[in-house]
Write an enzyme that holds these catalytic residues in place. Structure first.
Site, PDB file in Angstrom:
ATOM      1  N   ARG A 144       0.783  -1.368  -0.015  1.00  0.00           N
ATOM      2  CA  ARG A 144       0.139  -0.119   0.130  1.00  0.00           C
ATOM      3  C   ARG A 144       0.867   1.180   0.059  1.00  0.00           C
ATOM      4  O   ARG A 144       2.059   1.132   0.054  1.00  0.00           O
ATOM      5  CB  ARG A 144      -0.712   0.213   1.368  1.00  0.00           C
ATOM      6  CG  ARG A 144      -1.685  -1.155   1.455  1.00  0.00           C
ATOM      7  CD  ARG A 144      -2.380  -1.058   2.798  1.00  0.00           C
ATOM      8  NE  ARG A 144      -3.399  -2.346   3.080  1.00  0.00           N
ATOM      9  CZ  ARG A 144      -3.629  -2.937   3.948  1.00  0.00           C
ATOM     10  NH1 ARG A 144      -3.018  -2.436   5.277  1.00  0.00           N
ATOM     11  NH2 ARG A 144      -4.322  -4.155   4.243  1.00  0.00           N
TER      12      ARG A 144
ATOM     13  N   ARG B 158      -9.967   4.121   5.785  1.00  0.00           N
ATOM     14  CA  ARG B 158      -8.621   3.711   5.896  1.00  0.00           C
ATOM     15  C   ARG B 158      -8.172   3.805   4.380  1.00  0.00           C
ATOM     16  O   ARG B 158      -7.050   4.127   4.094  1.00  0.00           O
ATOM     17  CB  ARG B 158      -8.060   2.500   6.343  1.00  0.00           C
ATOM     18  CG  ARG B 158      -6.729   2.192   6.462  1.00  0.00           C
ATOM     19  CD  ARG B 158      -6.291   0.785   6.916  1.00  0.00           C
ATOM     20  NE  ARG B 158      -6.717  -0.381   6.256  1.00  0.00           N
ATOM     21  CZ  ARG B 158      -6.336  -1.636   6.571  1.00  0.00           C
ATOM     22  NH1 ARG B 158      -5.814  -1.845   7.740  1.00  0.00           N
ATOM     23  NH2 ARG B 158      -6.677  -2.440   5.888  1.00  0.00           N
TER      24      ARG B 158
ATOM     25  N   ARG C  45     -12.934  -8.840   3.326  1.00  0.00           N
ATOM     26  CA  ARG C  45     -12.324  -8.627   4.676  1.00  0.00           C
ATOM     27  C   ARG C  45     -13.467  -8.672   5.812  1.00  0.00           C
ATOM     28  O   ARG C  45     -13.234  -9.372   6.975  1.00  0.00           O
ATOM     29  CB  ARG C  45     -11.628  -7.390   5.008  1.00  0.00           C
ATOM     30  CG  ARG C  45     -10.164  -7.578   4.360  1.00  0.00           C
ATOM     31  CD  ARG C  45      -9.314  -6.463   4.022  1.00  0.00           C
ATOM     32  NE  ARG C  45      -8.539  -6.616   2.997  1.00  0.00           N
ATOM     33  CZ  ARG C  45      -7.414  -6.837   3.284  1.00  0.00           C
ATOM     34  NH1 ARG C  45      -6.913  -6.677   4.681  1.00  0.00           N
ATOM     35  NH2 ARG C  45      -6.255  -7.336   2.548  1.00  0.00           N
TER      36      ARG C  45
END
Ligand SMILES: Nc1nc2c(ncn2[C@@H]2O[C@H](COP(=O)(O)OP(=O)(O)O)[C@@H](O)[C@H]2O)c(=O)[nH]1
Ligand SMILES: Nc1ncnc2c1ncn2[C@@H]1O[C@H](COP(=O)(O)OP(=O)(O)O)[C@@H](O)[C@H]1O
Length: 209
Positions: A54, A147, A158
């Protein structure tokens, strides 16, 4: 019992700490705080993964980013303590990752999913098992969305895994401590409290050398 070092006993030293819990529960936030405050006490076990880094993540610091082929070869070669597939990507703890931290006489922190917890239980690592849980599914979803690291598909995977994880964490005797990460400072205080004895032991032994 499977030995960590392929036959040798695991190195004596402070007990490692396993942090587990749903993606977005706050594991990295809490462990980074802990390592920042106690950099001479804790060391992070840098896992391998096949997922893409990321923005802001560093190779060798957050993860070792590798291809599936390289990872599978290393697993087949017996270089991993445990490995798992999470949300379509491979993740794993190499023996070297744990040994690097333990060689410095630091408390090794592992951030692993629930498959990792089950597999670590079969080794002689003998860590303290800490589960970090979100206050609710709604809050978890909001934190993961805010996020801004996941695609909608990855987010849904997730959240599905989080349902299973939240049930898993209730299993009797699996975790030594379950911490609900509501306000960050409270959760951090609870984490420090749970690890206080180990922290003091490492501080004491580093003063005596
Ligand atoms: N079994 C296992 N799980 C890992 C390992 N490293 C990370 N994970 C888990 O993989 C999941 C996804 O991690 P990541 O992609 O960094 O996403 P995040 O947890 O949402 O920040 C999390 O549950 C991690 O705890 C590992 O070495 N072994
Ligand atoms: N107690 C908290 N209150 C509000 N936001 C939080 C709290 N703990 C963590 N967060 C935020 O939630 C998101 C998920 O946390 P993160 O540490 O990345 O979780 P994990 O490592 O378990 O996937 C991050 O954006 C983080 O800044």
């Amino acid at each position: 019992m499977r030995d960590l070092c392929g036959g040798e006993k695991a190195m004596a030293g402070p007990r490692p700490v396993v942090l587990s819990g749903p993606s977005g529960a706050g594991k990295s936030t809490l462990l980074k705080k802990l390592i920042k405050e106690y950099d001479n006490v804790f060391g992070f076990s840098v896992s391998h993964t096949t997922r893409q880094p990321r923005p802001g993540e560093e190779n060798g610091k957050d993860y070792h980013y590798v291809t599936r082929e390289a990872m599978q070869m290393a697993i087949d070669g017996g270089k991993f303590v445990e490995s798992a597939v999470f949300s379509g990507n491979m993740y794993g703890t190499s023996k070297a990752a744990v040994q690097d931290v333990q060689a410095k006489n630091l408390i090794c922190i592992l951030d692993i999913d629930m498959q990792g917890v089950r597999n670590i239980k079969k080794t002689d690592l003998n860590p303290i098992y800490v589960s970090i849980q979100p206050p609710s599914m709604d809050i978890l979803e909001k934190r993961l969305r805010d996020r801004k690291t996941e695609s909608e598909e990855s987010l849904q995977k997730r959240l599905n895994a989080a349902h299973v994880d939240m049930e898993f964490s209730k299993e009797e005797g699996l975790f030594d401590v379950v911490i609900v990460n509501d306000t960050l400072e409270d959760a951090y205080g609870k984490l420090k409290g749970a690890l206080l004895e180990e922290i003091n032991q490492v501080k004491k032994s580093s003063m005596s050398v």
